[in-house]
Motif scaffolding. Structure first.
Motif, PDB file in Angstrom:
ATOM      1  N   ASP A 208      -7.692  35.156  23.213  1.00 37.44           N
ATOM      2  CA  ASP A 208      -6.937  35.553  22.873  1.00 37.44           C
ATOM      3  C   ASP A 208      -5.429  34.818  23.257  1.00 37.44           C
ATOM      4  O   ASP A 208      -3.929  34.427  23.113  1.00 37.44           O
ATOM      5  CB  ASP A 208      -5.800  36.247  21.754  1.00 37.44           C
ATOM      6  CG  ASP A 208      -7.134  36.534  20.843  1.00 37.44           C
ATOM      7  OD1 ASP A 208      -7.486  34.960  20.019  1.00 37.44           O
ATOM      8  OD2 ASP A 208      -8.023  37.833  20.664  1.00 37.44           O
TER       9      ASP A 208
ATOM     10  N   ASP B  86      -8.485  25.164  23.610  1.00 37.61           N
ATOM     11  CA  ASP B  86      -7.402  26.026  23.406  1.00 37.61           C
ATOM     12  C   ASP B  86      -6.200  25.916  22.422  1.00 37.61           C
ATOM     13  O   ASP B  86      -5.676  26.042  21.768  1.00 37.61           O
ATOM     14  CB  ASP B  86      -6.473  25.174  24.462  1.00 37.61           C
ATOM     15  CG  ASP B  86      -5.058  25.476  24.632  1.00 37.61           C
ATOM     16  OD1 ASP B  86      -4.375  26.814  25.080  1.00 37.61           O
ATOM     17  OD2 ASP B  86      -3.287  24.718  24.405  1.00 37.61           O
TER      18      ASP B  86
ATOM     19  N   ARG C 265      -8.277  27.885  19.725  1.00 43.20           N
ATOM     20  CA  ARG C 265      -7.451  29.777  20.094  1.00 43.20           C
ATOM     21  C   ARG C 265      -5.476  29.575  19.477  1.00 43.20           C
ATOM     22  O   ARG C 265      -5.479  30.420  18.894  1.00 43.20           O
ATOM     23  CB  ARG C 265      -6.976  29.692  21.728  1.00 43.20           C
ATOM     24  CG  ARG C 265      -6.396  30.779  22.061  1.00 43.20           C
ATOM     25  CD  ARG C 265      -6.552  30.791  23.750  1.00 43.20           C
ATOM     26  NE  ARG C 265      -5.447  29.877  23.856  1.00 43.20           N
ATOM     27  CZ  ARG C 265      -4.473  30.498  24.241  1.00 43.20           C
ATOM     28  NH1 ARG C 265      -3.390  31.543  23.706  1.00 43.20           N
ATOM     29  NH2 ARG C 265      -3.520  29.095  24.914  1.00 43.20           N
ATOM     30  N   LYS C 266      -5.044  28.460  19.252  1.00 41.67           N
ATOM     31  CA  LYS C 266      -3.687  28.385  18.905  1.00 41.67           C
ATOM     32  C   LYS C 266      -3.569  28.479  17.367  1.00 41.67           C
ATOM     33  O   LYS C 266      -2.594  28.792  16.835  1.00 41.67           O
ATOM     34  CB  LYS C 266      -2.720  27.185  19.533  1.00 41.67           C
ATOM     35  CG  LYS C 266      -2.872  27.273  21.186  1.00 41.67           C
ATOM     36  CD  LYS C 266      -1.667  26.699  21.868  1.00 41.67           C
ATOM     37  CE  LYS C 266      -1.221  26.831  22.956  1.00 41.67           C
ATOM     38  NZ  LYS C 266      -0.650  25.734  23.358  1.00 41.67           N
TER      39      LYS C 266
END
Length: 230
Positions: A26, A216, A219-220
């Motif tokens: 995170d 990535d 994650r976002k």
């Protein structure tokens, strides 16, 4: 959450893996630890506790860790709860079976949005005989090609040399074939490129970048995991 993939088919004893704490997933997505599958049993998975700078990584019971697996077809993120840990005779961490598995496709040239710097040339030369290159930014990229926007008017018959800049890597020189061109406005063109005569080593560099980029984006929350394997 129901796992649609069987972790018992993904994991084997002595398998090298990458471990990531959920809080790092995170907040610090580039932080990973190398580990290995030491045992697999009815209760779950046993891994070697990772070491960073000669210190055991603190994987606390009831916390969540992610096992990252890089396979030829896809990469997987297995979310597991830490059940227990021991220090003797070897530092081991005991994980429950994954409560969530995310599959990230690597092959079949999945595309990801990415703004990467490129230079391209059609082979045209200036008055001094030097090859002319034009700068552009990609819109997305895959292991098989990319697209970009440019003010240079191109033709699908034009041969294309591309210099691709991946983060943290040396520039990659590629040969491309223009597969389509969309005229967006008076002097803006959206161009699709297929890589030609690309070595597997270079393709793997690109696919590795795509995997990291996908991770990535997941994650976002920009890129959603698939509901089932593809």
């Amino acid at each position: 959450m129901i796992c649609l993939l069987d972790p018992k088919k993904l994991l084997v004893i002595n398998q090298s893996i990458e471990i990531q704490k959920k809080e790092d997933f995170d907040n610090d997505p580039d932080k990973y630890y190398a580990s290995r599958i030491e045992d697999i049993n009815e209760k779950g998975i046993v891994i070697g506790t990772p070491i960073e700078k000669s210190v055991l990584v603190d994987l606390r019971p009831n916390s969540t860790v992610i096992i990252w697996l890089n396979e030829a077809i896809a990469s997987y993120a297995l979310f597991c709860r830490v059940r227990a840990r021991i220090y003797e005779p070897l530092p081991l961490t005991f994980l429950d079976w994954p409560h969530d598995i995310q599959r990230i496709q690597r092959r079949n040239y999945v595309r990801v949005p990415a703004s990467l710097q490129i230079e391209f040339s059609t082979g045209e030369k200036d008055a001094e005989g030097k090859e002319i290159f034009h700068s552009a930014l990609t819109g997305d990229i895959s292991g098989g090609g990319l697209n970009f926007t440019t003010s240079v008017k191109l033709s699908t018959k034009d041969p294309l040399k591309i210099i691709l800049h991946l983060p943290g890597q040396e520039e990659i020189v590629l040969e491309g074939k223009i597969t389509w061109i969309v005229h967006q406005s008076h002097n803006r063109y959206f161009v699709g490129i297929k890589f030609m005569k690309i070595s597997e080593g270079i393709r793997e560099q690109i696919i590795k970048y795509i995997f990291i980029r996908q991770r990535d984006l997941i994650r976002k929350g920009v890129l959603q995991k698939p509901n089932s394997p593809t």
